[in-house]
Scaffold this active site. Structure first.
Site, PDB file in Angstrom:
ATOM      1  N   GLU A  24      51.363 -18.528  58.073  1.00 49.47           N
ATOM      2  CA  GLU A  24      52.167 -19.607  57.492  1.00 49.47           C
ATOM      3  C   GLU A  24      52.328 -19.370  55.996  1.00 49.47           C
ATOM      4  OE1 GLU A  24      51.029 -23.225  60.586  1.00 49.47           O
ATOM      5  OE2 GLU A  24      51.094 -23.602  58.441  1.00 49.47           O
ATOM      6  N   HIS A  87      56.192 -22.362  60.311  1.00 44.99           N
ATOM      7  CA  HIS A  87      55.481 -22.422  61.595  1.00 44.99           C
ATOM      8  C   HIS A  87      55.793 -21.140  62.368  1.00 44.99           C
ATOM      9  CE1 HIS A  87      54.817 -27.084  62.106  1.00 44.99           C
ATOM     10  NE2 HIS A  87      54.140 -26.551  61.095  1.00 44.99           N
ATOM     11  N   ASP A  98      49.916 -31.695  60.355  1.00 42.74           N
ATOM     12  CA  ASP A  98      50.836 -31.852  59.220  1.00 42.74           C
ATOM     13  C   ASP A  98      50.825 -33.300  58.729  1.00 42.74           C
ATOM     14  OD1 ASP A  98      53.355 -29.571  60.546  1.00 42.74           O
ATOM     15  OD2 ASP A  98      51.837 -29.226  58.992  1.00 42.74           O
TER      16      ASP A  98
END
Lengths: 144, 92
Positions: A24, A87, A98
């Site tokens: 990420e 993602h 999140d």
């Protein structure tokens, strides 16, 4: 409520996710707020994902980086208007993590899905409320 | 000291981005800040009076956890930054 950014910024935050794949990426969006709370992005700042233990499905921005970015933004008449992350091999939708880890109410959280190294969908969500009542609202992205 | 107020807390601090306060420590600065702006208290502290876990406090470039926590001395030319954490990830 919307998030406006130039095509250059749009390309940059998506490209960041492609470069860090399969991990990420993360970064900060600097800009200004309009009267109605809409944001206009004036700069994107790449950050280092501190979650070296699980970078393929977690991100964390060092608060020390945020302090520096926040201070420099203030000096240039800009504010932190949001954040972006990717993602890898997952949809561009916010996860439970999140939401749990989001604390910048009023700011945008931009998520890009990166599938097999290529950025696909990018969505933006505005954080509203706090504690048990916080939620993400879908937000329109306007690419100028 | 100057206290930098992050975006999400500005509605509770008179919409100000920074505030000049007196006080010789982080504790004193926060006490004066939340006395002046009582609505900020709940944003910064949980019901047990402790700083919320996602709130990071920096005196200039140093995390107070590595200094003297809330007893960290602060001078008139120092900056106290309030920085909520930024984290997440695709794993639920």
């Amino acid at each position: 409520m919307s998030l406006s950014l130039t095509k250059s910024h749009w390309i940059e935050l998506r490209k960041h996710g492609e470069e860090t794949f399969p991990h990420e990426c993360c970064g900060v969006l600097l800009g200004t707020f309009d009267e109605d709370g809409s944001k206009v992005v004036q700069a994107t700042v790449r950050c280092t994902n501190q979650r070296s233990d699980s970078p393929h499905n977690r991100y964390f921005i060092d608060p020390k980086e945020l302090v520096r970015i926040h201070r420099q933004a203030s000096e240039h008449g800009q504010e932190i208007v949001g954040f972006y992350h990717s993602h890898p091999q997952h949809p561009a939708l916010w996860s439970k993590t999140d939401l749990e880890e989001a604390h910048w109410t009023g700011c945008s959280y931009v998520i890009t899905s990166v599938m097999n190294g290529a950025a696909t969908v990018t969505n933006s969500f505005e954080l509203t409320g706090m504690d048990e009542n916080k939620s993400f609202l879908n937000e329109k992205i306007i690419v100028l | 000291m100057k206290i930098l107020i992050p975006t999400p807390l500005r509605p509770y601090a008179g919409k100000q981005a920074s505030i000049e306060l007196s006080g010789a420590s982080v504790n004193e600065g926060l006490r004066e800040l939340t006395t002046r702006y009582p609505d900020l208290r709940k944003q910064l502290f949980s019901d047990d009076g402790k700083l919320r876990r996602f709130v990071n406090l920096y005196v200039n470039d140093e995390d107070i956890r590595y200094l003297q926590n809330e007893n960290t001395p602060v001078g008139p030319n120092d900056t106290l930054s309030i920085i909520p954490s930024v984290a997440g990830g695709c794993l639920n």
